[in-house]
Design a protein around this motif. Structure first.
Motif, PDB file in Angstrom:
ATOM      1  N   ARG A 192      -1.974 -15.251 -10.315  1.00 52.69           N
ATOM      2  CA  ARG A 192      -1.231 -15.264 -11.584  1.00 52.69           C
ATOM      3  C   ARG A 192      -0.854 -13.883 -12.102  1.00 52.69           C
ATOM      4  N   THR A 193      -1.538 -12.853 -11.618  1.00 47.56           N
ATOM      5  CA  THR A 193      -1.324 -11.514 -12.164  1.00 47.56           C
ATOM      6  C   THR A 193      -1.064 -10.526 -11.044  1.00 47.56           C
ATOM      7  N   LEU A 194       0.008  -9.749 -11.211  1.00 46.74           N
ATOM      8  CA  LEU A 194       0.316  -8.665 -10.282  1.00 46.74           C
ATOM      9  C   LEU A 194      -0.357  -7.406 -10.815  1.00 46.74           C
ATOM     10  N   VAL A 195      -1.142  -6.770  -9.974  1.00 44.76           N
ATOM     11  CA  VAL A 195      -1.942  -5.624 -10.403  1.00 44.76           C
ATOM     12  C   VAL A 195      -1.468  -4.358  -9.691  1.00 44.76           C
TER      13      VAL A 195
ATOM     14  N   ASN B 247       7.787  -0.669 -13.126  1.00 42.05           N
ATOM     15  CA  ASN B 247       8.973  -1.294 -13.700  1.00 42.05           C
ATOM     16  C   ASN B 247      10.040  -1.504 -12.622  1.00 42.05           C
ATOM     17  N   ALA B 248      10.236  -0.501 -11.791  1.00 35.54           N
ATOM     18  CA  ALA B 248      11.208  -0.621 -10.702  1.00 35.54           C
ATOM     19  C   ALA B 248      10.790  -1.722  -9.728  1.00 35.54           C
ATOM     20  N   TYR B 249       9.510  -1.792  -9.386  1.00 34.70           N
ATOM     21  CA  TYR B 249       9.014  -2.812  -8.459  1.00 34.70           C
ATOM     22  C   TYR B 249       9.243  -4.218  -9.029  1.00 34.70           C
ATOM     23  N   VAL B 250       8.915  -4.391 -10.294  1.00 35.91           N
ATOM     24  CA  VAL B 250       9.086  -5.697 -10.951  1.00 35.91           C
ATOM     25  C   VAL B 250      10.556  -6.113 -10.936  1.00 35.91           C
ATOM     26  N   LYS B 251      11.449  -5.194 -11.252  1.00 36.26           N
ATOM     27  CA  LYS B 251      12.880  -5.509 -11.267  1.00 36.26           C
ATOM     28  C   LYS B 251      13.406  -5.793  -9.865  1.00 36.26           C
ATOM     29  N   MET B 252      13.050  -4.964  -8.890  1.00 36.84           N
ATOM     30  CA  MET B 252      13.532  -5.138  -7.517  1.00 36.84           C
ATOM     31  C   MET B 252      13.089  -6.470  -6.911  1.00 36.84           C
ATOM     32  N   ASN B 253      11.884  -6.893  -7.273  1.00 35.13           N
ATOM     33  CA  ASN B 253      11.306  -8.091  -6.677  1.00 35.13           C
ATOM     34  C   ASN B 253      11.353  -9.312  -7.603  1.00 35.13           C
ATOM     35  N   ARG B 254      12.038  -9.145  -8.731  1.00 35.10           N
ATOM     36  CA  ARG B 254      12.185 -10.226  -9.706  1.00 35.10           C
ATOM     37  C   ARG B 254      10.849 -10.905 -10.028  1.00 35.10           C
ATOM     38  N   ILE B 255       9.886 -10.091 -10.351  1.00 34.73           N
ATOM     39  CA  ILE B 255       8.537 -10.569 -10.669  1.00 34.73           C
ATOM     40  C   ILE B 255       8.547 -11.191 -12.061  1.00 34.73           C
TER      41      ILE B 255
ATOM     42  N   SER C 139       5.510 -12.857 -13.104  1.00 27.76           N
ATOM     43  CA  SER C 139       4.101 -13.044 -13.464  1.00 27.76           C
ATOM     44  C   SER C 139       3.629 -11.949 -14.417  1.00 27.76           C
ATOM     45  N   GLU C 140       2.436 -12.139 -14.931  1.00 27.90           N
ATOM     46  CA  GLU C 140       1.795 -11.115 -15.752  1.00 27.90           C
ATOM     47  C   GLU C 140       1.547  -9.889 -14.885  1.00 27.90           C
ATOM     48  N   THR C 141       1.468  -8.729 -15.506  1.00 30.08           N
ATOM     49  CA  THR C 141       1.145  -7.504 -14.781  1.00 30.08           C
ATOM     50  C   THR C 141      -0.044  -6.827 -15.460  1.00 30.08           C
ATOM     51  N   ARG C 142      -0.704  -6.003 -14.674  1.00 27.90           N
ATOM     52  CA  ARG C 142      -1.882  -5.299 -15.177  1.00 27.90           C
ATOM     53  C   ARG C 142      -1.993  -3.975 -14.426  1.00 27.90           C
ATOM     54  N   PHE C 143      -2.619  -3.000 -15.059  1.00 26.99           N
ATOM     55  CA  PHE C 143      -2.797  -1.681 -14.462  1.00 26.99           C
ATOM     56  C   PHE C 143      -4.287  -1.360 -14.379  1.00 26.99           C
ATOM     57  N   ASP C 144      -4.778  -1.217 -13.155  1.00 22.45           N
ATOM     58  CA  ASP C 144      -6.198  -0.979 -12.909  1.00 22.45           C
ATOM     59  C   ASP C 144      -6.403   0.402 -12.295  1.00 22.45           C
TER      60      ASP C 144
ATOM     61  N   ARG D   6       0.863  -1.183   0.000  1.00 28.74           N
ATOM     62  CA  ARG D   6       0.000   0.000   0.000  1.00 28.74           C
ATOM     63  C   ARG D   6       0.895   1.227   0.000  1.00 28.74           C
ATOM     64  N   ASP D   7       0.589   2.167  -0.876  1.00 31.45           N
ATOM     65  CA  ASP D   7       1.342   3.414  -0.978  1.00 31.45           C
ATOM     66  C   ASP D   7       2.838   3.136  -1.138  1.00 31.45           C
ATOM     67  N   TRP D   8       3.162   2.260  -2.083  1.00 30.04           N
ATOM     68  CA  TRP D   8       4.560   1.881  -2.334  1.00 30.04           C
ATOM     69  C   TRP D   8       5.271   3.037  -3.033  1.00 30.04           C
ATOM     70  N   ARG D   9       6.448   3.386  -2.527  1.00 29.13           N
ATOM     71  CA  ARG D   9       7.181   4.538  -3.060  1.00 29.13           C
ATOM     72  C   ARG D   9       8.492   4.127  -3.708  1.00 29.13           C
ATOM     73  N   TYR D  10       8.771   4.807  -4.814  1.00 23.60           N
ATOM     74  CA  TYR D  10      10.054   4.673  -5.488  1.00 23.60           C
ATOM     75  C   TYR D  10      10.481   6.072  -5.910  1.00 23.60           C
ATOM     76  N   LYS D  11      11.571   6.526  -5.300  1.00 29.33           N
ATOM     77  CA  LYS D  11      12.030   7.908  -5.477  1.00 29.33           C
ATOM     78  C   LYS D  11      10.882   8.834  -5.093  1.00 29.33           C
ATOM     79  N   HIS D  12      10.459   9.732  -5.976  1.00 25.13           N
ATOM     80  CA  HIS D  12       9.378  10.654  -5.627  1.00 25.13           C
ATOM     81  C   HIS D  12       8.023  10.202  -6.183  1.00 25.13           C
ATOM     82  N   ARG D  13       7.960   8.964  -6.631  1.00 18.29           N
ATOM     83  CA  ARG D  13       6.730   8.426  -7.205  1.00 18.29           C
ATOM     84  C   ARG D  13       6.098   7.418  -6.255  1.00 18.29           C
ATOM     85  N   ASP D  14       4.807   7.133  -6.476  1.00 15.33           N
ATOM     86  CA  ASP D  14       4.163   6.127  -5.646  1.00 15.33           C
ATOM     87  C   ASP D  14       3.120   5.347  -6.441  1.00 15.33           C
ATOM     88  N   ILE D  15       2.812   4.174  -5.927  1.00 18.53           N
ATOM     89  CA  ILE D  15       1.726   3.349  -6.450  1.00 18.53           C
ATOM     90  C   ILE D  15       0.797   3.102  -5.265  1.00 18.53           C
TER      91      ILE D  15
END
Length: 126
Positions: A48-51, A83-91, A93-98, A29-38
């Motif tokens: 099966r899918t990381l959203v 992209n940073a999250y996927v690389k850091m966590n070696r994901i 699986s499929e990804t999706r943006f909701d 929840r509220d994951w941050r990378y540099k000055h950005r967040d998800i």
């Protein structure tokens, strides 16, 4: 905390609970990378899918609808962070943006929640 921040946090809580009830597993929840967040990162019910979920909350739709706040720059920012999250966590699986919109106020009772699966592709924002 500013009122708009409180409304936003409340909306994220509502969205996370909505996803849990659908069987999703909230990873961040509220994951941050540099000055950005998800706002939310979750696994679908079949695991099966990381959203990556952008949550937009408004007390009413009188001024503008919440989904109108998802700009091209915001989509780019979410894509960059994802992209940073996927690389850091070696994901692998499929990804999706909701997008999940929450319209209402805590004191009004049950808000209106809308969920757009596969709402955007960050690569199309470039």
């Amino acid at each position: 905390m500013a009122e708009h921040n409180e409304i936003g946090k409340w909306g994220e809580e509502i969205a996370a609970e909505y996803l849990r009830k659908k069987g999703y597993v909230i990873k961040e929840r509220d994951w941050r990378y540099k000055h950005r967040d998800i706002d939310l990162i979750a696994l679908t019910e079949d695991m099966r899918t990381l959203v990556f979920v952008e949550v937009k909350t408004r007390s009413s739709q009188e001024v503008s609808s919440p989904e109108d706040a998802i700009t091209r720059d915001k989509i780019k920012s979410i894509g960059y962070s994802a992209n940073a999250y996927v690389k850091m966590n070696r994901i692998m699986s499929e990804t999706r943006f909701d997008i999940i919109t929450v319209v209402g106020a805590r004191e009004e009772g049950v808000p209106v929640v809308e969920h757009w699966e596969d709402a955007f592709d960050p690569m199309m924002a470039y």
